[in-house]
Design a protein around this motif. Structure first.
Motif, mmCIF file in Angstrom:
data_model
loop_
_atom_site.group_PDB
_atom_site.id
_atom_site.type_symbol
_atom_site.label_atom_id
_atom_site.label_comp_id
_atom_site.label_asym_id
_atom_site.label_seq_id
_atom_site.Cartn_x
_atom_site.Cartn_y
_atom_site.Cartn_z
ATOM 1 N N ARG A 773 0.828 -1.209 0.000
ATOM 2 C CA ARG A 773 0.000 0.000 0.000
ATOM 3 C C ARG A 773 0.856 1.250 0.000
ATOM 4 O O ARG A 773 0.475 2.280 -0.585
ATOM 5 N N GLY A 774 2.031 1.180 0.596
ATOM 6 C CA GLY A 774 2.890 2.349 0.678
ATOM 7 C C GLY A 774 3.438 2.805 -0.656
ATOM 8 O O GLY A 774 3.945 3.931 -0.776
ATOM 9 N N MET A 775 3.355 1.971 -1.693
ATOM 10 C CA MET A 775 3.862 2.367 -3.001
ATOM 11 C C MET A 775 2.911 3.331 -3.714
ATOM 12 O O MET A 775 3.286 3.941 -4.716
ATOM 13 N N PHE A 776 1.687 3.462 -3.199
ATOM 14 C CA PHE A 776 0.705 4.358 -3.814
ATOM 15 C C PHE A 776 0.619 5.635 -2.978
ATOM 16 O O PHE A 776 0.097 5.609 -1.859
ATOM 17 N N PRO A 777 1.147 6.737 -3.468
ATOM 18 C CA PRO A 777 1.248 7.948 -2.637
ATOM 19 C C PRO A 777 -0.096 8.594 -2.310
ATOM 20 O O PRO A 777 -0.189 9.360 -1.358
ATOM 21 N N GLU A 778 -1.136 8.319 -3.097
ATOM 22 C CA GLU A 778 -2.443 8.918 -2.832
ATOM 23 C C GLU A 778 -3.536 8.026 -3.398
ATOM 24 O O GLU A 778 -3.277 7.115 -4.196
ATOM 25 N N ASP A 779 -4.760 8.277 -2.961
ATOM 26 C CA ASP A 779 -5.899 7.544 -3.482
ATOM 27 C C ASP A 779 -6.177 8.003 -4.913
ATOM 28 O O ASP A 779 -6.480 9.178 -5.159
ATOM 29 N N ALA A 780 -6.061 7.072 -5.856
ATOM 30 C CA ALA A 780 -6.249 7.423 -7.272
ATOM 31 C C ALA A 780 -6.212 6.136 -8.085
ATOM 32 O O ALA A 780 -6.094 5.030 -7.538
ATOM 33 N N CYS A 781 -6.291 6.289 -9.401
ATOM 34 C CA CYS A 781 -6.173 5.150 -10.316
ATOM 35 C C CYS A 781 -4.744 5.099 -10.851
ATOM 36 O O CYS A 781 -4.159 6.140 -11.186
ATOM 37 N N TYR A 782 -4.173 3.902 -10.911
ATOM 38 C CA TYR A 782 -2.805 3.686 -11.378
ATOM 39 C C TYR A 782 -2.810 2.594 -12.451
ATOM 40 O O TYR A 782 -3.829 1.943 -12.696
ATOM 41 N N GLN A 783 -1.639 2.419 -13.079
ATOM 42 C CA GLN A 783 -1.433 1.292 -13.986
ATOM 43 C C GLN A 783 -0.112 0.621 -13.660
ATOM 44 O O GLN A 783 0.842 1.281 -13.245
ATOM 45 N N ILE A 784 -0.063 -0.690 -13.867
ATOM 46 C CA ILE A 784 1.175 -1.441 -13.699
ATOM 47 C C ILE A 784 1.374 -2.298 -14.942
ATOM 48 O O ILE A 784 0.403 -2.819 -15.512
ATOM 49 N N ARG A 785 2.618 -2.409 -15.394
ATOM 50 C CA ARG A 785 2.946 -3.229 -16.561
ATOM 51 C C ARG A 785 4.369 -3.733 -16.414
ATOM 52 O O ARG A 785 5.095 -3.342 -15.485
ATOM 53 N N ALA A 786 4.802 -4.587 -17.348
ATOM 54 C CA ALA A 786 6.139 -5.179 -17.264
ATOM 55 C C ALA A 786 6.754 -5.299 -18.654
ATOM 56 O O ALA A 786 6.051 -5.347 -19.665
ATOM 57 N N PHE A 787 8.105 -5.354 -18.686
ATOM 58 C CA PHE A 787 8.875 -5.574 -19.899
ATOM 59 C C PHE A 787 9.854 -6.720 -19.660
ATOM 60 O O PHE A 787 10.310 -6.933 -18.521
#
Length: 816
Positions: A773-787
């Protein structure tokens, strides 16, 4: 020579005396009242002819959200009403930070009287525009009188009518949420009109009128932040009208007169900061970034003034027709008229002073828009120019209405007056006809929305209870009129009071926000949903037939796997037109088996410095896609390389799924003689696209395509072992409210983001990663992806399908 100089001096004095002549008293007698009432009736009739066709049209786009929000406001014992005044607009910070509580109150009033019937809402919008036009009448009269310009009444009538019937106003008058500008402008103009009347009133009336002006200004601020320009406008007006002898005294006098409005503005900013946590706010996240332009690139916005001069929707009124020529003809004749006025009916000092103030007002209205001002060929965005058209209308009236004519003989006067009348009639008639045509797109869009709602409701009724409808494509616009740009509008369309019982839980989408101007989609999630026919019925809205159409039958994608073993070879050959290259498969192949088309490009004249350019690949041109949809995709190439492979992600285009088989492609090189296509290949993507999946034990999938936490840490499984040369995996977490696909306009990036919030590497080609949870600095929508990464740290293949993550991102009461 001396006699000529004396004569010229005498004429100048006569002209100045005529300019300073006191115009008729502004107090209306009974004849003036009758004339104003008659004018108002004519104005109503003309506006109804131009805009009235949409009075019964259905809700579109953001209207849907605001109607359902107003419904909740009236059914929650006042809790939502209180939050409307104590937090950000709609309690939604995912795209914007605005403070506009009065807009929701206006919708609630319409909801109370009209319920789900759009007629009452449209009447409100219509009246806001009409009252604004009548305020322009008052302002133009008062300004002409205060600046001692002749023909006060005529200037007022001309300005009000030109403003009322401007073809640029369809977005404000017909699109219900356009009332943000309509209602704010109405209060802005009413406040200004009352301010101009203050010197003419007795003390008792003056206090009441002054208070009413301040209240109107406060209401304008509660509708839209752009009203904050009013104190500066009033300061400028007072400065230009001041009779003080020096500029410093004029400035002090103007400061005193506008001080109460600056005080109201200061209080507003304090309230706004308390409610939203920001003095200014605006668009945030990816949308905000898309609107940011540096001053060096600001010139790009200037081209949009073209649509102010030629205000017709090019999707409805084609430029090749007669309307553009009619506007050109008007401007040519008006130019001659202006030359004649300057030569024979010179602009006096008072007229020039008034035009100077109006020009400063126009600048004050346009400056805050420099980052967002954009009028598309369809007139989308014209609402931002709404208040500015009031200023332009008054300027046009001052310039168009003849002045003293003291240096003209009777014949010349009659000719000039007749020319002015003809020009005014021509422009007004052109405005009304073009505005009526511009309005058609909103009627069409409303029909689409109403039909889509009805057909979705019918389709849901026939589905098994456990099955959902996946709406894979819904258009953002139809003919330039707004429809859907995010899931939450579809959710509102299927919720009370617009649809009873609530069917919103039975419809899902691929992603929360749609950016399908180029109709590109997240192909990985779409293919998965198409293959899962037990749980999802995948459909799209066909804008050509106005039908909800089954995509599974057209695409051929189901639970069975595609035949990728025998993809045919592609043959490169010259096209029928110069600069055109045809790429033809030796036999038809299944679209579902192909994700990329690779083109080997040779550049005989590479540039010394690396720079990007674009190539376009068209496909399946034998079939016409639905209106507004494109059957082509684009890819970048590096102009500094002699040889390179350009990869076209064809399966990101929605039109790719509208047929089962394809054979032909086409690339247009145009005048680029230095480029040559050496070869081309079909690519199934199996050795290009790595995998990233969210654990269902830590997240749940919602109808807007977003995964939301069940428990932290969030767990994700990755596999890049299918990518040749891969030894490690790179993860990227986007910044809040940002979207990776808007950086390079693809879901299949070949390079990491330059704007990621966090990025980190995991050793090995398979495994899992946890996100706290600490990786998200605020309440909002994010995306995660990989290479996938090679041993040297370079990327191989393309990015995984990204996963949308919602961390307490929905407003209270609208959680999913």
């Amino acid at each position: 020579m001396h006699i000529d100089a004396q004569r010229k001096d005498l004429l100048d004095k006569l002209h100045q005396a005529a300019d300073d002549a006191q115009p008729p008293n502004s107090k209306l007698g009974w004849r003036g009242v009758v004339a104003t009432v008659a004018f108002a009736a004519i104005l109503l009739a003309l506006m109804h002819f131009e805009f009235g066709g949409a009075l019964n049209s259905y809700f579109t786009s953001d209207d849907l959200n605001h109607v359902t929000y107003a419904y909740r406001m009236l059914h929650d014992n006042g809790e939502l009403l209180a939050r409307t005044f104590s937090t950000v607009w709609m309690q939604d910070t995912s795209v914007e930070i605005f403070y506009r509580p009065l807009i929701e109150v206006s919708f609630a009033v319409d909801q109370y009287f009209s319920g789900a019937n759009p007629l009452g809402y449209h009447i409100s919008n219509f009246l806001y525009s009409f009252i604004g036009a009548m305020a322009v009448l008052s302002i133009a009269r008062s300004l002409a009188e205060r600046f001692k310009v002749l023909h006060v009444e005529i200037i007022g009538y001309v300005a009000a009518l030109l403003f009322a019937v401007s073809p640029l106003h369809t977005e404000v008058t017909t699109w219900l949420i356009g009332r943000v500008d309509g209602l704010s402008t109405m209060f802005f103009l009413l406040s200004f009109a009352l301010f101009l009347k203050l010197p003419l009133q007795s003390n008792a009336v003056k206090h009441i009128a002054g208070l009413a002006s301040l209240v109107a200004f406060a209401l304008a601020l509660l509708c839209k932040e752009m009203a904050a320009s009013l104190p500066l406008v009033l300061f400028s007006c007072s400065f230009f009208m001041s009779k003080e002898s020096t500029n410093s005294k004029k400035m002090r006098s103007a400061a005193v007169e506008s001080a109460p409005y600056f005080a109201v503005l200061a209080v507003y900013f304090l309230i706004r900061y308390w409610a939203t946590g920001a003095f200014l706010g605006g668009y945030v996240g990816a949308v905000g970034e898309a609107n940011i332009l540096s001053f060096e690139t600001l010139w790009y916005r200037l081209v949009h003034f073209w649509k102010v001069a030629f205000p017709f929707n090019e999707e409805v009124v084609k430029r090749t027709g007669g309307f553009e020529d009619a506007f050109r003809l008007f401007y040519v004749i008006f130019g001659f008229y202006l030359v004649v006025r300057i030569r024979f009916d010179r602009f006096g000092a008072n007229q020039l002073k008034l035009i100077g103030f109006l020009s400063s007002w126009l600048v004050l209205q346009l400056l805050p828009l420099y980052q967002v001002f954009m009028i598309h060929n369809t007139l989308a965005g014209s609402r931002l120019f709404y208040l500015s058209t009031a200023v332009i209308s008054i300027i046009a009236a001052v310039v168009l209405v003849p002045g003293t004519q003291s240096a003209m003989n009777p014949t010349q006067k009659r000719a000039l007056n007749a020319s002015a009348a003809v020009l005014f009639a021509f422009l007004s008639g052109l405005f009304i006809v073009v505005g009526r045509l511009n309005n058609e797109c909103w009627i069409v869009a409303a029909t689409h929305v109403e039909e889509l709602q009805s057909q979705l409701n019918s389709a849901i009724a026939t589905l098994p209870e456990k099955k959902k409808i996946l709406l894979a494509y819904a258009p953002i616009q139809v003919l330039g009129a707004h429809m859907f740009n995010r899931y939450y509008l579809i959710q509102s369309m299927l919720s009370p009071p617009l649809l009873t019982p609530d069917q919103s839980k039975r419809v899902c989408v691929l992603e929360p926000r749609f950016y399908t101007y180029d109709h590109f989609i997240p192909s990985g999630p779409l293919r998965k949903k198409l293959a899962d026919s037990d749980n999802f019925e995948t459909v799209f809205w066909d804008t050509s037939t106005l039908r909800l159409t089954n995509l599974s039958a057209l695409s051929g994608i189901d639970s069975s796997s595609a035949n990728t073993a025998g993809l045919p070879q592609l043959v490169v050959q010259p096209g029928k037109l110069p600069g055109m290259i045809d790429i033809v498969a030796k036999q038809y192949f299944e679209n579902r088996a192909v994700k990329f088309v690779d083109v080997d490009l040779e550049n005989s004249e590479p540039k010394s410095n690396s720079s990007k350019d674009v190539l376009v690949l068209a496909f399946d041109e034998s079939r016409q896609p639905p209106k507004g949809m494109d059957n082509w995709c684009q890819a970048d190439y590096d102009q500094s390389l002699k040889f390179q492979t350009v990869r076209f992600p064809v399966d990101e285009k929605f039109a790719w799924y509208l047929s089962k088989e394809t054979r032909d492609f086409r690339v247009y090189l145009g005048e680029r003689k230095n480029l040559r296509i050496v070869a081309a290949r079909l690519n199934d993507g199996k050795t290009l696209i790595p995998s990233l999946e969210a654990s269902l034990l830590t997240v749940r999938e919602c109808n807007d395509g977003v995964r939301r936490p069940i428990a932290f840490p969030l767990r994700f499984e990755y596999d890049v072992s299918n990518i040749p040369g891969a030894v490690n995996c790179l993860f990227e977490l986007s910044r809040p409210r940002s979207m990776f696909q808007l950086e390079n306009f693809t879901y299949r990036d070949v390079r990491p983001s330059k704007k990621a919030l966090k990025s980190w590497t995991h050793a090995g080609t398979t495994g899992s990663v946890e996100v706290d949870r600490g990786m998200f600095p605020e309440d909002a929508c994010y995306q995660i992806r990989a290479f996938a990464l090679r041993a040297d740290g370079s990327v191989c293949g393309v990015s995984t399908d990204f996963i949308d993550l919602g961390i307490n991102d929905r407003p209270k009461g609208q959680e999913l």
